[in-house]
Structure formats: C-alpha cells, structure tokens
Design a protein around this motif. Structure first.
Motif, PDB file in Angstrom:
ATOM      1  N   ALA A 155      70.778  29.227 -21.356  1.00 52.36           N
ATOM      2  CA  ALA A 155      71.923  28.317 -21.665  1.00 52.36           C
ATOM      3  C   ALA A 155      72.347  27.803 -22.821  1.00 52.36           C
ATOM      4  O   ALA A 155      73.428  27.351 -23.480  1.00 52.36           O
ATOM      5  CB  ALA A 155      71.849  27.067 -20.655  1.00 52.36           C
ATOM      6  N   GLY A 156      71.080  28.059 -23.880  1.00 53.63           N
ATOM      7  CA  GLY A 156      71.334  27.168 -25.257  1.00 53.63           C
ATOM      8  C   GLY A 156      71.012  25.808 -25.271  1.00 53.63           C
ATOM      9  O   GLY A 156      71.342  25.430 -26.449  1.00 53.63           O
ATOM     10  N   ASN A 157      70.715  25.254 -24.228  1.00 55.38           N
ATOM     11  CA  ASN A 157      70.381  23.605 -24.195  1.00 55.38           C
ATOM     12  C   ASN A 157      69.532  23.245 -23.042  1.00 55.38           C
ATOM     13  O   ASN A 157      69.250  24.145 -22.127  1.00 55.38           O
ATOM     14  CB  ASN A 157      71.843  23.104 -24.090  1.00 55.38           C
ATOM     15  CG  ASN A 157      72.432  23.503 -22.929  1.00 55.38           C
ATOM     16  OD1 ASN A 157      71.834  22.869 -21.736  1.00 55.38           O
ATOM     17  ND2 ASN A 157      73.632  23.948 -22.754  1.00 55.38           N
ATOM     18  N   GLY A 158      69.110  22.006 -23.158  1.00 50.22           N
ATOM     19  CA  GLY A 158      68.044  21.669 -22.429  1.00 50.22           C
ATOM     20  C   GLY A 158      66.866  20.881 -23.060  1.00 50.22           C
ATOM     21  O   GLY A 158      66.899  21.122 -24.601  1.00 50.22           O
ATOM     22  N   PRO A 159      66.388  20.290 -22.475  1.00 53.93           N
ATOM     23  CA  PRO A 159      64.992  19.218 -23.428  1.00 53.93           C
ATOM     24  C   PRO A 159      64.152  20.146 -24.230  1.00 53.93           C
ATOM     25  O   PRO A 159      63.788  19.838 -25.225  1.00 53.93           O
ATOM     26  CB  PRO A 159      64.453  18.481 -22.183  1.00 53.93           C
ATOM     27  CG  PRO A 159      64.650  19.183 -21.069  1.00 53.93           C
ATOM     28  CD  PRO A 159      66.043  19.871 -21.139  1.00 53.93           C
TER      29      PRO A 159
END
Length: 260
Positions: free
Chosen positions: A94-98
């Motif tokens: 996704a290219g994002n996340g914590p």
C-alpha cells in the motif's frame, strides 16, 4: 513453569507501573545488552531485539522488524510469527502504514495506534490487522541516523488488545530500538542477502516441522490437512506460543503427549 509465572507477573507489574527493577524484566535488559555486545552480525542483533521486545514490552503479542534496501524497498527480515510478515507486506504494497511511516525520513520517532478498529490513516492495513485479531500497533524508528546504503527501519509491535500499547510500552520500545540501533552500528552493514538467506533457512525449517506436526494430527485425529493446520494455529494463539515452536514440540514429543 515457575520462571514463566515470574515473567508474567513481572511483565504485568511493569505494565501497571510497578517496580520491577529487581525482577526478571530488568534482568532481561541486562542480558539483552550482553547479547547485543556479543553479536557479530545484523541478523543476530535483530533476533535478540525482537525476542526482547516480545518479552518485555507491555501488550506485545507479535513483533517484527522493517528494513529498507538501498533502492528504498521494504522487507521484513525477522519476526516472531508469520502473521507479522503478512501484515507488514500489506503496508509495503500500500505504501503506507505504521511500519512504513516510522521508517520514513520525516518520522517523529514512533507511530502508534491504540485502536485499529477506529483507525482512518491506513485503511488497508487496519482492515487486514483487525481481521487477523490485532487491534493495536506501535512502530519505532530503527537506525535513525543511517547513512547510505543503510536506510532507517522500524521495530514493529502488534497487540490483540486495544489500548495495550500505551505510553509505557512506547518508552520501552524506544529504549529497545535504541539498543538495537547502537548494536547494528557496530556490525557490518545490513545485508539483505544475508538476512533473507537466514530467514529462508528458518522458513524452510519451520515449514518442515509444521508439516510433521500436521501429519501426526491427521493420523491421530483423522483430520484433513487444513483442519490440522487450523488446530495448530488456534492452539498457538491460545497458548501464546509460536506456531513453529508448538509444531516442533508435537513432532518431537508426540509419543509423550495426549493430543486433545
């Protein structure tokens, strides 16, 4: 069993703000320091860090490390469970996340969500984590002053309990990440090939022993392969024991055990 009870009591007291300075928790930090000083490879350092995080961070149910290659791509070289690999990969895709945000050059040092069921920042990851039963996450930056070809990474801690990864857990994780960062600086540059080779060996060994355990359950209980794996997975979660460790116990000691 006595040692395990001491660990559970000490970890609970630590999470409640009690004084565990003379208990197994403080001893674990002393032991971690000794082991990190003796580590000669990045892989050894990272294994020690995730093991310590799983033991001492209040609320920790699953731990992994995110690293980046010189081209910026993310990978998870070590973890305490296969689910962590899957959830980390959701973030990488996704290219994002914590994990991704904590490893970013503009990271504040940590990223935390105490309730992923209400989290809006990372919809794909939050949905996947909640579906797997994990409702909180804490990611702290690892090797923040990295120089090329080494890029910053993250120490990731998952919990099944909303609110479990609070400010106390955050402080403990940041201390562990600092220990790990300093130790990594004293070893050779992180080699993805080395780490992936080690992970591949462990993955093959785990797959083999899980296959043996499945075969024992299929033979003794008349289960299908999928049913045997589901039983192993549920038991692993109920006992809070790694799936591979549970499978290894069953495979090596099945003649002594009365399988329920």
């Amino acid at each position: 069993m006595a040692d395990e009870r001491l660990w559970r009591r000490d970890k609970a007291e630590f999470g409640a703000g009690g004084d565990a300075s003379a208990g197994p928790l403080s001893e674990q930090f002393v032991e971690l320091t000794r082991l990190l000083l003796a580590a000669s490879t990045p892989a050894q350092v990272l294994e020690q860090v995730i093991d310590a995080a799983y033991r001492v961070v209040p609320g920790a149910d699953l731990v992994s490390v995110t690293l980046r290659s010189p081209d910026g791509t993310f990978h998870t070289p070590v973890s305490t469970g296969e689910v962590a690999l899957e959830l980390d990969e959701v973030q990488y895709r996704a290219g994002n996340g914590p994990c991704v945000d904590a490893a970013d050059k503009g990271s504040p040092g940590y990223i935390r969500s105490e309730d992923l069921t209400a989290e809006k920042r990372w919809p794909d990851f939050s949905e996947a984590a909640v579906r797997r039963g994990y409702t909180a996450i804490l990611s702290t930056v690892l090797v923040p002053d990295a120089k090329p070809p080494r890029l910053p990474g993250a120490l990731n801690i998952y919990s099944r309990r909303p609110g479990a990864l609070d400010s106390l857990a955050q402080d403990t994780a940041l201390l562990l990440a600092t220990h790990g960062s300093l130790a990594l600086a004293g070893t050779a540059a992180v080699s993805r090939a080395e780490l992936e080779a080690g992970h591949l060996r462990r993955a093959v060994e785990s797959r083999d022993v899980i296959g043996q355990a499945k075969g024992i359950l299929m033979q003794r209980r008349g289960l299908t392969a999928d049913e045997a794996f589901d039983l192993l997975r549920r038991t692993s979660q109920d006992l809070n024991v790694k799936l591979a460790e549970l499978a290894r116990t069953l495979a090596t000691r099945h003649t002594e055990l009365d399988v329920p």
